[in-house]
Design a protein around this motif. Structure first.
Motif, short mmCIF file in Angstrom:
data_model
loop_
_atom_site.label_atom_id
_atom_site.label_comp_id
_atom_site.label_asym_id
_atom_site.label_seq_id
_atom_site.Cartn_x
_atom_site.Cartn_y
_atom_site.Cartn_z
N UNK A 81 24.48 -5.83 -4.80
CA UNK A 81 23.94 -5.56 -3.46
C UNK A 81 23.82 -4.08 -3.16
N UNK A 82 22.95 -3.80 -2.19
CA UNK A 82 22.92 -2.51 -1.52
C UNK A 82 23.25 -2.83 -0.07
N UNK A 83 24.26 -2.17 0.46
CA UNK A 83 24.64 -2.41 1.85
C UNK A 83 24.32 -1.18 2.69
N UNK A 84 23.75 -1.39 3.85
CA UNK A 84 23.48 -0.33 4.81
C UNK A 84 24.10 -0.76 6.13
N UNK A 85 24.93 0.10 6.69
CA UNK A 85 25.57 -0.23 7.97
C UNK A 85 25.45 0.97 8.90
N UNK A 86 24.82 0.73 10.03
CA UNK A 86 24.61 1.80 11.00
C UNK A 86 24.38 1.19 12.36
N UNK A 87 24.39 2.01 13.35
CA UNK A 87 24.09 1.51 14.69
C UNK A 87 24.86 2.25 15.75
N UNK A 88 24.58 1.86 16.94
CA UNK A 88 25.18 2.54 18.07
C UNK A 88 25.94 1.59 18.97
N UNK A 89 25.96 1.94 20.22
CA UNK A 89 26.69 1.17 21.22
C UNK A 89 25.98 -0.15 21.49
N UNK A 90 24.67 -0.11 21.60
CA UNK A 90 23.91 -1.31 21.96
C UNK A 90 23.56 -2.21 20.79
N UNK A 91 23.23 -1.61 19.66
CA UNK A 91 22.77 -2.40 18.51
C UNK A 91 23.40 -1.88 17.23
N UNK A 92 24.03 -2.77 16.50
CA UNK A 92 24.60 -2.42 15.20
C UNK A 92 23.87 -3.21 14.13
#
Length: 166
Positions: free
Chosen positions: A89-100
């Motif tokens: 797999x390639x995992x990408x995890x990002x986001x802010x307060x409203x949307x992760x």
């Protein structure tokens, strides 16, 4: 039941904060210049007063937005962006307060991978890795140039992409 997929731990470069700040400052400076020109034209040509009012409201919103986008957002973005590349797999995890967002891209779905740089990325020795699947293109921003090249090659090998496929 197979083993759990571990959380991504790789971070993007801390240099990204300064690069994003410069990029956002340029964007907001251009927007500010356009608004100031419009305000001047409104005064010079005597446009309706409600146009001036709207322009002043936009100016205030632009100033508030620029402070948040230049001072706070780049730090938060750099601290919360994570990625991981393994055999499956390639995992990408990002986001802010409203949307992760937490994407898991199977290596079998990767069609291509490349790196690119604009002038600002080049100045900070950073690259953006673009991973293409049938459905969309995913990015890992602001990876140090040498590490990005190594990661691109690793993904290409793990996904079974060869020179003849391109």
């Amino acid at each position: 039941m197979t083993g759990m997929i571990k959380e991504p731990t790789q971070q993007i470069s801390p240099k990204a904060v300064k690069m994003w700040r410069i990029s956002d400052a340029i964007t907001y400076f251009i927007a500010l210049c356009i608004l100031l020109i419009l305000l001047y034209l409104q005064q010079y040509y005597g446009w309706k007063s409600w146009i001036g009012l709207i322009l002043y409201v936009l100016l205030i919103l632009l100033i508030i937005s620029s402070i948040v986008e230049i001072v706070i957002v780049p730090i938060y973005r750099q601290r919360t962006w994570r990625y991981e590349v393994d055999e499956k797999y390639i995992q990408l995890k990002y986001g802010g307060v409203l949307k992760k967002t937490h994407l898991i891209i199977p290596m079998t779905k990767v069609l291509y991978v490349n790196t690119n740089q604009g002038p600002l990325l080049r100045k900070f020795d950073l690259s953006t890795i673009k991973i293409g699947t049938m459905a969309s293109v995913h990015e890992i921003p602001a990876v140090p140039e040498k590490k990005a090249a190594e990661l691109r090659e690793k993904i290409a090998v793990l996904a079974g992409i060869s020179e003849s496929n391109e």
